[in-house]
Design an enzyme around this catalytic site. Structure first.
Site, short mmCIF file in Angstrom:
data_model
loop_
_atom_site.label_atom_id
_atom_site.label_comp_id
_atom_site.label_asym_id
_atom_site.label_seq_id
_atom_site.Cartn_x
_atom_site.Cartn_y
_atom_site.Cartn_z
CB CYS A 93 -0.66 3.44 7.55
SG CYS A 93 -2.24 2.66 7.37
NE ARG B 86 -0.42 -3.56 5.91
CZ ARG B 86 -1.60 -4.16 5.70
NH1 ARG B 86 -2.52 -4.14 6.64
NH2 ARG B 86 -1.86 -4.76 4.56
CB CYS C 203 -4.67 2.66 5.41
SG CYS C 203 -4.18 1.26 4.40
CB CYS D 17 0.33 0.09 5.21
SG CYS D 17 -1.03 1.12 4.72
CB CYS E 207 -4.75 -0.65 7.59
SG CYS E 207 -3.16 -0.78 6.83
CB SER F 62 3.66 1.20 7.81
OG SER F 62 3.01 -0.01 7.47
CG HIS G 92 -5.90 4.26 10.79
ND1 HIS G 92 -4.78 4.59 11.50
CD2 HIS G 92 -5.45 3.64 9.66
CE1 HIS G 92 -3.70 4.19 10.85
NE2 HIS G 92 -4.09 3.61 9.73
CD GLU H 24 -1.67 2.45 0.96
OE1 GLU H 24 -2.34 3.13 0.18
OE2 GLU H 24 -0.68 2.89 1.55
#
Lengths: 566, 361
Positions: free
Chosen positions: A548, A478, A61, A545, A64, A501, A68, A14
């Site tokens: 993110c 992640r 994201c 990602c 993901c 990330s 969040h 990503e």
């Protein structure tokens, strides 16, 4: 003679990531990880309604998705000291669990497998021999010679069409590709099957979340998924059972295909086990709370320092101060104005676009640090914390996976094998299998609670005058995610995300400590500098990602400083 | 409109160069020379329409919708229907080989490929806030758009700038049609959109060889022609004055209308209630109990927020127009909300409407 290689874009991740490495004598001697996109979401959040933040930050994201939003509502609830009902906690756990299944499956097959699997080599496979190989590993009913022949014909047709589409120009035939043709054909077949099984998970997530990606069922104070077994427009037994059946089907795929493929790849690439460890400080968040007060958890969180499993320390619960008091971020090597390392509540960041300077600033990422040290986050961190602290379910599963790898490889593989590139993949598969069982466990808990007549899903938030600070954390696919909010008179005063990330892909800091991506690349072999497949292998094992990972915040609410890029 | 179904080899392509290309491709694939004639034959027969997919300021949620799509599913789409020649999230190649793959497709299919754009394009500071392979997003867009047959802007970021364009828009993000004006553009908005709207548009285009009918914002009418409110399964509750006052209350458990907890369905054009999300899940946000947030509309991050405050000046059945609801951020596009309640019957439940929302409403 040292050689510099730039890989930009890193694909099958990503976001926008650039990796630079220095190669000398067939091995990597230095590395730089650089995030190439900036959006400024935290500036955009200032002055807005804290209840809205979850929708904004979920758009950090879409891979993901959910994570969040979960961290955000928890941050606001933490600031307000607001407890949510048990049903809301369990429904959130289902969101977390089901999303995780989809995410881990997609990561291994769609985003990583082609680093290890040579699609073109599958053309030389014998479908009957492929069936024999597959049956020796697993009882999966999809492993038939007929299916393998059909998949082979599909690949053949694609190659003969001259339009390879997403498979064009890749590293097929690379010297580092070691799987026999039958293993490649089996993996390509599973690559296609994985697309169907991840979609089954998204059906279950949609039923709870209203849509996926970007669920729309969370709320500060609980969830908006209406629960009523006696209504047709709510979560009733028919809907609940559909969720269960979808998850059970996905669990079968995880246990009979994903875990087995991972063990086979690990065993057939045993020479790769030593590569890619990098930073061996590990950090994970406790998650999947089992009660409304979130004081007990099914996923352990804690730290391990310097690769020493005996050093494991667990976080007691969401309120444990040892995490929240010891996080800082450094901008020493990022395209920001200033040079500091500060706590998320204290940060004052202004973007200052610049050129890539490996000796200076070279990325939009900050460098998060825990007690001043870089930390690796992700499924490996969580499985190691669980293993080291004697978490029964995790110990059992990790040992089971190591036994499977050992039996295929014909050599005994111990837990230290988990530290490398392949170990990160193995830990993710193990965690995926655990999450399938935990999802079904929390489904049972939810159904039991509804059966008792508890239909509560929401405790309304009240925003008092004055200032409140809160932190919400979440163990995302992640790794450890934390959101930090300061609310002033019911509005967002500042908002900061410290993202998995960012922990992993972040750059050096003022003390020149490398971030986990960078450190993990050191000493990796490079057979052909023109085709740096080995870099992709290690970077992909982290499941990057980058959308993110890049954030900023300007708590003073100042205009972004305009600086001309050179 | 260019014919995208290329039945014959482009005569402008030099044959010797073409053969050389096939030979090189075969070598790159580790295939023997004997494959070259087959590749030549294939390349001169019916081709799958080429698609180039660019990512700019995005979250990849729009790409993720392709993984959820079921008719066609992703495997069928990329193996049987189109040739997805560049897509950073799924393509096997990386680095300069990935960029070469894109340029090869652009040259070979000049004027014939479909360009899909995901993400906003930042214009501040000359576009430095998003770079791929060392180039700024805006420059990449112009270069790839120039040789495309048509462009689909997929998702609210590519159509209207999206979340990064919310106030104060620190990076100067815009959508595709603020930059490109000389190509057919189809806007498929949503955050992320329902993949049926993208797949439906692509299939429409490939089957009928023309764009679907578009509204004033360049969105296909088959997907964005009506307000959410017009086809909402909770509309009867609105018309009868039956509202949820707070998540989890007795009315929420009965599936009543979500207008008073912030639903933006009356102002939002999209087919969510009809198309539903996630295949056999058959859901959309309102169906599980959360209001619509208006994600298909331009600048919804500013016009539709606060998300949990209700749209002002909507005629509530049985109680007249409510003037004292919280004002929304900025004026909502073109539709006067008052029109929404015109056909509403006088509700039987004349509940007191609270003007100012307190926590949770």
């Amino acid at each position: 003679m040292a050689q510099k290689i730039t890989i930009d874009p890193i694909t099958r991740i990503e976001g926008h990531l650039r990796i630079d490495v220095e190669v000398d004598g067939g091995a990597i001697t230095n590395a730089w990880s650089s995030g190439q996109m900036f959006r400024g979401l935290e500036i955009i959040l200032q002055g807005r309604d804290p209840r809205d933040a979850q929708h904004f930050v979920q758009r950090i994201c879409g891979v993901c998705t959910t994570v969040h939003a979960l961290a955000s509502v928890r941050a606001v609830e933490d600031a307000l000291k607001l407890e949510i009902p048990l049903n809301a906690q369990l429904i959130r756990n289902l969101v977390q669990g089901i999303h995780c299944l989809q995410d881990h499956i997609v990561h291994f097959y769609a985003l990583s497998a082609l680093d290890w699997v040579d699609v073109v080599s599958a053309l030389d496979a014998d479908p009957v021999a492929t069936q024999r190989l597959a049956e020796s590993l697993s009882n999966w009913p999809g492993n038939s010679a007929k299916r393998f022949a059909a998949v082979k014909a599909k690949v053949q047709a694609l190659v003969e069409s001259g339009q390879l589409g997403p498979f064009a120009n890749a590293y097929w035939g690379h010297a580092a590709m070691k799987l026999p043709p039958e293993a490649n054909l089996m993996a390509v077949s599973h690559y296609l099957e994985a697309l169907d099984y991840q979609r089954k998970a998204t059906v279950a997530l949609g039923i709870i979340g209203g849509k996926d990606p970007h669920v729309q069922n969370l709320a500060v104070g609980g969830v908006a998924t209406a629960v009523n077994p006696d209504n047709q427009a709510t979560l009733n037994m028919e809907r609940l059972y559909k969720i269960k059946q979808q998850v059970e089907e996905v669990r079968d795929f995880i246990n009979n295909v994903y875990l087995v493929d991972l063990a086979a790849v690990g065993a057939l690439y045993a020479e790769w086990l030593p590569y890619g460890a990098g930073v061996t400080n590990y950090l994970a968040a406790p998650d999947m709370p089992t009660n409304a007060a979130a004081t007990s958890f099914d996923l352990p969180g804690g730290t391990i320092m310097g690769g020493d499993l005996a050093s494991v320390k667990l976080f007691s619960d969401f309120k444990d101060p040892s995490f929240r008091d010891n996080v800082q971020e450094s901008i020493a090597r990022g395209w920001y104005d200033g040079d500091w390392q500060k706590h998320p509540y204290e940060e004052d960041t202004k973007p200052k676009p610049g050129d890539f300077d490996e000796n200076g600033r070279y990325t939009w990422l900050k460098a998060p640090r825990f007690e001043g040290k870089p930390m690796q986050v992700g499924p490996l961190a969580q499985m190691l914390v669980g293993y080291a602290s004697g978490h029964d379910e995790i110990v059992k599963r990790v040992n089971g996976a190591l036994d499977l790898v050992s039996s295929i490889a014909g050599v005994r593989v111990g837990p230290d094998a988990l530290f490398g590139t392949l170990g990160r993949h193995a830990a993710r598969a193990v965690r995926c299998s655990l999450m399938a069982d935990l999802t079904l466990k929390h489904w049972e808990m939810l159904v039991d609670n509804i059966g008792k007549g508890d239909l509560e899903i929401f405790n309304p938030p009240v925003f008092p005058k004055g200032e409140q600070k809160g932190m919400g954390w979440h163990e995302a696919p992640r790794g450890l995610l934390s959101h930090w909010i300061i609310i002033q008179d019911g509005k967002i005063k500042n908002y900061q995300c410290v993202v998995p990330s960012t922990w992993n892909a972040g750059p050096r800091d003022s003390q020149d400590q490398l971030g986990p991506y960078e450190a993990s690349l050191l000493a990796n072999p490079i057979a052909d500098p023109e085709r740096p497949l080995e870099v992709l292998r290690t970077i992909h094992s982290f499941d990057p990602c980058i959308a993110c990972a890049i954030h900023m915040l300007d708590p003073e609410g100042r205009e972004v400083v305009k600086v001309k890029a050179l | 409109m260019a014919d995208t179904v290329n039945k014959t080899l482009d005569p402008r392509l030099n044959r010797r160069g073409f053969l050389k290309g096939c030979t090189m491709a075969a070598a790159a694939l580790g295939l023997s020379e004997t494959m070259v004639p087959k590749m030549v034959e294939a390349a001169t027969s019916a081709q799958r329409p080429p698609v180039i997919w660019l990512h700019f300021q995005e979250c990849t949620g729009c790409s993720e919708t392709l993984l959820r799509g079921a008719h066609p599913d992703l495997a069928r789409l990329i193996l049987d229907i189109i040739s997805l020649d560049y897509h950073e999230t799924v393509m096997a190649a990386a680095g300069h080989q990935a960029e070469e793959a894109m340029h090869q497709s652009m040259e070979k299919n000049a004027g014939k490929y479909l360009l899909v754009v995901e993400g906003g394009i930042p214009l501040a500071e000359n576009g430095v806030y998003c770079k791929i392979a060392g180039k700024n997003a805006v420059d990449i867009l112009k270069e790839v758009a120039a040789k495309s047959a048509a462009i689909i802007a997929y998702g609210t970021c590519a159509t209207f700038g999206g979340v990064q364009a919310a106030k104060p828009n620190p990076t100067g993000a815009v959508g595709v049609d603020s930059i490109i004006s000389d190509k057919p553009i189809i806007n498929i908005s949503g955050c992320p959109p329902n993949p049926v709207n993208l797949l439906g548009t692509i299939l429409h285009y490939l089957t009928f060889n023309r764009l679907p009918a578009l509204d004033g914002l360049k969105r296909p009418k088959f997907a964005y022609g009506r307000r959410i409110h017009d086809h909402c399964e909770r509309r009867a509750h609105f018309d009868e004055g039956r509202f949820v006052e707070q998540f989890g209350d007795q009315f929420h458990k009965l599936g009543y209308c979500l207008y008073k907890v912030g639903c933006k369905g009356p102002e939002t054009f999209a087919n969510c209630p009809v198309a539903r999300f996630n295949n056999e899940a058959g859901v959309w946000p309102v169906s599980v109990g959360h209001g619509c947030i208006g994600c298909t509309e331009p600048n919804f991050w500013d016009t539709m927020t606060p998300f949990y405050d209700r749209i002002p000046n909507v005629k509530i059945p049985g109680s007249g127009i409510i003037e004292d609801a919280d004002r929304l951020g900025t004026k909502i596009l073109g539709v006067t909300a008052a029109a929404v309640g015109v056909h509403a019957a006088v509700g039987i439940g004349k509940r007191l409407i609270k003007g100012k929302s307190d926590g949770g409403e």
